[in-house]
Design an enzyme around this catalytic site. Structure first.
Site, PDB file in Angstrom:
ATOM      1  N   GLN A   1      14.318 -22.836  31.309  1.00 41.30           N
ATOM      2  CA  GLN A   1      14.146 -21.547  30.631  1.00 41.30           C
ATOM      3  C   GLN A   1      15.483 -20.855  30.349  1.00 41.30           C
ATOM      4  O   GLN A   1      15.513 -19.800  29.739  1.00 41.30           O
ATOM      5  CB  GLN A   1      13.252 -20.610  31.464  1.00 41.30           C
ATOM      6  CG  GLN A   1      11.867 -21.136  31.731  1.00 41.30           C
ATOM      7  CD  GLN A   1      11.057 -21.348  30.457  1.00 41.30           C
ATOM      8  OE1 GLN A   1      11.341 -20.763  29.408  1.00 41.30           O
ATOM      9  NE2 GLN A   1      10.062 -22.200  30.524  1.00 41.30           N
TER      10      GLN A   1
ATOM     11  N   LYS B   1      12.293 -27.537  24.449  1.00 42.00           N
ATOM     12  CA  LYS B   1      12.260 -26.076  24.616  1.00 42.00           C
ATOM     13  C   LYS B   1      13.443 -25.415  23.923  1.00 42.00           C
ATOM     14  O   LYS B   1      13.637 -24.210  24.011  1.00 42.00           O
ATOM     15  CB  LYS B   1      12.288 -25.714  26.108  1.00 42.00           C
ATOM     16  CG  LYS B   1      10.999 -26.044  26.845  1.00 42.00           C
ATOM     17  CD  LYS B   1      11.036 -25.428  28.234  1.00 42.00           C
ATOM     18  CE  LYS B   1      10.114 -26.099  29.212  1.00 42.00           C
ATOM     19  NZ  LYS B   1       8.704 -25.848  28.988  1.00 42.00           N
TER      20      LYS B   1
END
Lengths: 123, 409
Positions: B198, B221
């Site tokens: 993240q 991502k």
């Protein structure tokens, strides 16, 4: 925003908001809890038999409109059935009684049905 | 400052589908340049790497290794040998856990946090279960979703082998004090394994600043292709670690009894790698560099803050993690009283094609600590505009009206 799309069948929402047979049985013959690990929903289904007939059924737990609505509808469907009939119920049978639940959410809608199958498979 | 209108044009999905995509912490959309790179490999290269003695294979190898160099530069490593390509972020952590466990000198405590994703908990648990070598312990997380640093300090003992920590929580968005935690771990000779899934997509990361020993992240991502992750490891560690997988290309010499491992990164990359994906990931890194990672960070932060501010104004919404104005990753997790997160996600999708995540986000221990059955999560990226946040907020209000809650039952 779209103009009033139907998110869920209103009957299912009604069942969610006013669930039938919600609660606990004091002396159930079967009690099975099913959980959905993706969302944390949990439904416990409790059944009392009179011979081979489902005489009493209750459920408790927490979850979304589909898992709780389906549990409420399922308890109505199986009340008075015999074990063999209850074991023959399919997801499609449940869906038919639920109107048109979101197709993507089979895991939610089938939680109580899975509990039913597990409970009665040992009979 | 990012020009979202221009950025949006680079993403075919946004042209082809009517969607307000707010599930970026799960996976991001793919820009045209990355799609073209994938296509180019299959149309113009098509060969394997490292083994071919012909021009085409050399060209593929060159592009492939250039991508590795780009990734090394992106994390501030001066050696591409420190970049191992994996199947995903999860596989990277599994490799580290397995290797450390099979490293004879490594014995003692493994510390992970209660806010870790299952992918930074279970690989360690597998190794600790039924083994005398590793004992797993959790660093506490407060109900506000912050790491309890005092608890970390007290559990960080001289026998700690490794510390697993997410750079940014995938549930609450907390940005963890990686530098401080790493310094403390290194004082006790413990290794730090940072789950960067993240962090890397929208926050500058420089290995010389944060000094973690291992870092893992996912290509998909951060605008890259699926099926690809990265494991960064300090070179001397990678040289000494036993590899978990055997196969072609990861050995220098094999006879019927003995084997001499290849150098990293090949030592950890047996078999034919996802060549097209790796080359295309180089194009994703190029794209992010062209936007500027600081600009990306600023943009994503601003969107998350806008969401937090607007959600805070709604009395029936509970927000988790850092509060208004505090540093957070580009996401916000929350619940709408009386509306189950799954129902909310379905409603937002039905009402205005808004895609959010709902459930446990592969972080059940954290939900347990925060006493939540589940949560909804919106996460933002380069192609999201402030208007997307506003549509999201409007749809939440509408969903609450339709699906009701206790007061309307």
């Amino acid at each position: 925003m779209k103009d009033k799309p139907e998110i869920y069948n209103q009957d299912v929402v009604h069942h969610y908001q006013n669930p039938h047979n919600k609660g606990k049985l004091s002396d159930p013959d079967f009690s099975v809890t099913e959980e959905n690990p993706k969302c944390g929903d949990r439904v416990t289904l409790q059944i009392k038999l009179d011979g081979a007939e489902i005489s009493e059924v209750k459920f408790h737990g927490h979850g979304c409109v589909l898992s709780i609505g389906a549990a409420s509808i399922l308890t109505q469907m199986i009340q008075g059935l015999n074990v063999r009939e209850a074991l023959e119920l399919t997801f499609d049978d449940l869906v038919e009684n639920m109107g048109n639940p979101a197709k993507m959410r089979k895991d939610c809608a089938s939680l109580s049905l899975n509990a039913l199958k597990k409970a009665l498979s040992g009979w | 400052m990012l020009n979202v209108k221009d950025v949006k044009k680079d993403f075919p999905v946004l042209k082809n589908r009517d969607v307000v995509y707010l599930d970026n912490a799960a996976t991001t959309l793919t820009p045209d340049s990355v799609i073209q790179s994938l296509k180019n490999y299959y149309q113009n290269l098509g060969t394997s790497v490292h083994r071919g003695i012909y021009q085409l294979a050399n060209e593929t190898t060159e592009k492939y290794e250039r991508a590795r160099k780009k990734v090394a530069d992106f994390v501030g490593s001066d050696s591409p040998r420190e970049i191992v390509f994996t199947k995903n972020c999860t596989e990277g952590i599994n490799i580290i856990a397995y290797s450390l466990h099979h490293w004879p000198e490594m014995e003692g405590k493994i510390l992970v946090t209660e806010m870790d994703h299952h992918s930074n908990i279970l690989p360690w648990r597998f190794m600790a279960n039924g083994s005398e070598k590793f004992q797993l312990e959790y660093v506490d997380v407060t109900k506000e979703g912050r790491l309890d640093l005092e608890d970390y300090k007290s559990k960080l003992s001289p026998d700690t082998v490794a510390v697993g920590v997410p750079g940014i929580s995938n549930v609450v968005g907390t940005v963890n004090p990686i530098k401080e935690m790493t310094d403390l771990a290194h004082e006790r000779d413990a290794l730090v394994v940072m789950d960067g899934a993240q962090w890397l997509p929208h926050r500058k990361f420089d290995i010389s600043e944060y000094k973690v020993d291992f870092l893992t992240f996912s290509a998909h991502k951060m605008l890259g292709p699926t099926g690809l992750g990265v494991l960064y490891g300090k070179e001397d560690l990678l040289c000494r670690m036993p590899p978990p997988f055997g196969g072609g290309e990861m050995v220098l010499k094999v006879d019927r009894r003995k084997v001499k491992w290849n150098d990293p990164p090949q030592k950890f990359e047996p078999g034919t790698p996802p060549i097209a994906q790796i080359i295309a990931f180089g194009a994703s890194v190029d794209y992010l560099n062209e936007l500027g990672i600081s600009e990306v960070n600023e943009h994503v932060d601003r969107l998350a803050q806008r969401a937090v501010n607007k959600l805070s104004e709604i009395p029936y919404v509970d927000i988790y993690g850092p509060k208004e104005g505090e540093s957070r990753g580009g996401l916000v997790s929350f619940n709408v009283e009386g509306v189950h997160p799954h129902d909310l996600a379905t409603a937002l999708d039905s009402l205005d094609n808004i895609a959010i995540r709902a459930g446990l986000h592969c972080a059940q221990p954290l939900h347990e600590v925060m006493e939540l059955n589940s949560s909804a999560r919106a996460s933002f990226y380069v192609y999201n505009a402030p208007e997307d946040v506003d549509r999201f907020i409007d749809a939440i209000k509408e969903a609450k009206k339709i699906l009701g809650g206790a007061d309307e039952r």
